[in-house]
Design an enzyme around this catalytic site. Sequence first.
Site, PDB file in Angstrom:
ATOM      1  N   ASP A   1      19.120  31.631  28.764  1.00 29.34           N
ATOM      2  CA  ASP A   1      17.919  30.986  28.708  1.00 29.34           C
ATOM      3  C   ASP A   1      16.817  31.811  27.871  1.00 29.34           C
ATOM      4  O   ASP A   1      15.742  31.721  27.858  1.00 29.34           O
ATOM      5  CB  ASP A   1      17.422  30.905  29.813  1.00 29.34           C
ATOM      6  CG  ASP A   1      18.169  29.732  30.746  1.00 29.34           C
ATOM      7  OD1 ASP A   1      18.514  28.639  30.178  1.00 29.34           O
ATOM      8  OD2 ASP A   1      18.669  30.054  31.846  1.00 29.34           O
TER       9      ASP A   1
ATOM     10  N   ASN B   1      26.266  45.900  57.790  1.00 28.94           N
ATOM     11  CA  ASN B   1      26.173  44.925  58.807  1.00 28.94           C
ATOM     12  C   ASN B   1      27.744  44.330  59.038  1.00 28.94           C
ATOM     13  O   ASN B   1      28.501  44.483  58.080  1.00 28.94           O
ATOM     14  CB  ASN B   1      25.136  43.860  58.718  1.00 28.94           C
ATOM     15  CG  ASN B   1      23.872  44.431  58.277  1.00 28.94           C
ATOM     16  OD1 ASN B   1      23.400  45.211  59.133  1.00 28.94           O
ATOM     17  ND2 ASN B   1      23.133  43.853  57.390  1.00 28.94           N
TER      18      ASN B   1
ATOM     19  N   ASN C   1      43.222  32.410  35.211  1.00 34.19           N
ATOM     20  CA  ASN C   1      44.118  31.655  36.487  1.00 34.19           C
ATOM     21  C   ASN C   1      44.863  30.678  35.988  1.00 34.19           C
ATOM     22  O   ASN C   1      44.945  29.529  36.597  1.00 34.19           O
ATOM     23  CB  ASN C   1      42.786  31.316  37.326  1.00 34.19           C
ATOM     24  CG  ASN C   1      42.137  32.222  37.916  1.00 34.19           C
ATOM     25  OD1 ASN C   1      42.576  33.523  37.879  1.00 34.19           O
ATOM     26  ND2 ASN C   1      40.868  32.215  38.197  1.00 34.19           N
TER      27      ASN C   1
ATOM     28  N   ALA D   1      40.562  40.176  27.714  1.00 34.11           N
ATOM     29  CA  ALA D   1      41.575  40.823  28.499  1.00 34.11           C
ATOM     30  C   ALA D   1      42.759  41.132  27.836  1.00 34.11           C
ATOM     31  O   ALA D   1      43.338  42.329  27.729  1.00 34.11           O
ATOM     32  CB  ALA D   1      41.866  40.198  29.638  1.00 34.11           C
TER      33      ALA D   1
ATOM     34  N   SER E   1      39.132  36.694  38.581  1.00 30.99           N
ATOM     35  CA  SER E   1      37.852  36.918  38.662  1.00 30.99           C
ATOM     36  C   SER E   1      37.423  37.954  39.794  1.00 30.99           C
ATOM     37  O   SER E   1      36.818  38.796  39.519  1.00 30.99           O
ATOM     38  CB  SER E   1      36.789  35.819  38.862  1.00 30.99           C
ATOM     39  OG  SER E   1      37.269  35.175  37.506  1.00 30.99           O
TER      40      SER E   1
END
Length: 568
Positions: A231, A256, A334, A344, A396
């Site tokens: 954008d 946490n 994938n 890649a 990913s």
Amino acid sequence: MNRNHLIILFFIIIFCGLFYLKFHKNYTPIRQKLSVNTNEEIQSEIKTNAKKQKPLLISPTNIPGISSTNKNFSQLNIITNKISNSPYIEGELILRVSNDAVMKKLESQLEEKGISVLRRVDQLGLIRVKLPDGMKADEMKKILSEMDDIKETLPNVKTKVPKNVNNIPMFDNGKPITAVSKNGNELLKNTDPAVRAELGNNVIVALLDTGVDDTHPDLTEKTLQGYNFVDDNAITSDKNSHGTACAGIIIGNGKNPDSARGIAPAAYLLPVKVMDDNGKGNSFAVIEGIVYAVDRGAKIINLSIGTDADSKILREAIDYAIKKGAVVIAAAGNDGEEKTLLPAGYQDVICVGAIDGSKNHAPFSNYGDKNDVVAPGVAVYTTAPEGGYKSFTGTSAATPFVSGAVAALLSQNSHISPAEAMDMVLNRTDNLGPANRDILFGNGIVNVKRLLEKEGDSVYDAALTTLYFEPANLVPGSDVKVHFVIQNQGNRTISFGKFLYEIGEEKNDISIKKLNVGECEDITLPWTVPLKKPQKEMKIQGYFKIGEADDEPKDNGQAVILQRADWQ
């Protein structure tokens, strides 16, 4: 019968044959009938043989090559290809100019011809343009050929996040696919909380993706202000979740109990939005993102995105990044096929495949000669937009594990080059398949502990990495080969060791005289599977023992246990 009679008879036969073919409703080619009958005969023979020799329903989960492809994924890909459009952005071109000085002059000339200039990358001498509606290709070529400053015209290739495999079944050919969950750090041997807290310090990792939720409590402290090339603004929020999921694997602070624990929580994350909210993009936005990131000081480029089409400018942007001192890491894809997404598949890019929580090849993960390393990629626990968490599956997810590992490496070795970093990553992996590099696992799984070892450290670490059978399916009475693959995962040469093994009733040992750092050795032993059911469970196991104190003794042995019920 004279010659005329023969000719008349010939035409009568031809006419009758044509009439039969046209009007016989139950006509079936003989070839088809034969094919069906032959098929039935084959199926019957298979069933008969299966009763005679029932394969054992046992396969060790780490056998390399098992379910290396997933036919369902392949079929989906074929269907997608049939309905997909051109691999290029329609109505756009990328122009290469002779030098930076003519950029502004050329923009004016293009605008006069009704050609809109959308974006520029001055560093690479490239301009992205939009053609006027209705302009034909020949007309466009003629216009551009008249401009001496344009040296080359190139297509703008479509890019995408890899195929969504988050909802795959957790079984493949009857075998479970194990979730990684929060165990990614353990699989990469990044287990010391005190050490992990400092990993990635002062290293910038650029995440070129769908954006990042920089307000997430696990990410906000280490996420920098980035840029949105979709954008053309500085808002890099993520409405897709793909980018935010990748971010948690790299820098999740783990503060946490429910937090995502990143590989390099001390690293800085630079979000660069190059994919829209639907996970779609184009090569020009990606090269803009790469150039922007390395010019901002990023030393790692994470590309959990890709394209099926080659892009010359994408190669050039990667070369630019490497010359600027950045390591480029990208997802294999994938599709569950012997192929690799680009970039890649490009040289000098670390290509990452995926494994599950048991270190088995993930059935959706692309594979092939270009696969360099693997990392966890099945149901990884990570961050999601609006402060949430999700289970993230795919190459990913595997790619940011490697990006985090490289950030950890660079935080302790800031002086090394991209080529040296890539070499260290590839040569300090733990083997997972057959000895040495293979098409499923590449060099193996990244080992963060090995990656961070200092030259002065003396680490002895023997491992039995793989135990598998050849052929994989064990049939009673058949001859098979049992493969035990051992590896030196320390940083000192193993001068002597013993390999102890048990195959059914046979127990023995083999002397290992020398194993260099990182070296693998395949110990192959013959075995005949018992024809009759054994009196008790049968063990096939091995253990690699060395003279020095072993740093990781739990990795020294593996076993497969065959139950009596497997012979029924």
